[in-house]
Design an enzyme around this catalytic site. Sequence first.
Site, PDB file in Angstrom:
ATOM      1  N   SER A  96       0.796  -1.228   0.000  1.00  0.00           N
ATOM      2  CA  SER A  96       0.000   0.000   0.000  1.00  0.00           C
ATOM      3  C   SER A  96       0.825   1.273   0.000  1.00  0.00           C
ATOM      4  O   SER A  96       0.381   2.300  -0.501  1.00  0.00           O
ATOM      5  CB  SER A  96      -0.925   0.017   1.231  1.00  0.00           C
ATOM      6  N   THR A  97       2.011   1.239   0.603  1.00  0.00           N
ATOM      7  CA  THR A  97       2.803   2.468   0.723  1.00  0.00           C
ATOM      8  C   THR A  97       4.157   2.306   0.041  1.00  0.00           C
ATOM      9  O   THR A  97       4.650   1.200  -0.152  1.00  0.00           O
ATOM     10  CB  THR A  97       3.025   2.838   2.203  1.00  0.00           C
TER      11      THR A  97
END
Length: 197
Positions: free
Chosen positions: A9-10
Amino acid sequence: MKIGYARVSTEDQNLDLQIAALEGAGCSRLFSDHGISGSQFSRPGLKCALEALAPGDTLVVWRLDRLGRTLRKLVELIDELGARDIEFVSLNECINTTSSGGVLVFHVMAALAQFERSLISERTRAGMAAARARGQHLGRRRALTQAQCDEAGVLLAASPLAVVAARFEIHPRTLQRRLDDRSVVANGHRSSPEDLT
């Protein structure tokens, strides 16, 4: 052929753990998305993975939430794969649609997704009914207050509909509808546009 899909996600996360697991599971091709949330199902890596799959292939993910976080969307996606004669495997959850047990788990997921949709629908209807019972207005905020409607009705005696609508910074059709709604409440019938101009 087994095709693997990985996602983080990051930007500061890395894909190493997932890639190692997918390679260990025998995936010959890998696709990934880096720094993209699982709530989005429109992802370039996932799109490429889905396009690369052919009938008889298997899509493999390290964990189910790497594919997506919404149960309903996950079920829809896995269902689409099944319709294309493509199997699905999630390594951590031991979901494997090539086995009867994996198919059972998938059907349990589908049932849970349907149950979740039903609960949301029931709660929404109950909330709307309770709001109506309290006399609350549902939907978008009205374009004009009752006082503004009364003022518009007075102004229409001397000015065209378009001019009055511009005064309240709304479209003439919006003003017409609001005045029609007011006349229904007041008179029990809907007035014609000619009555209001």
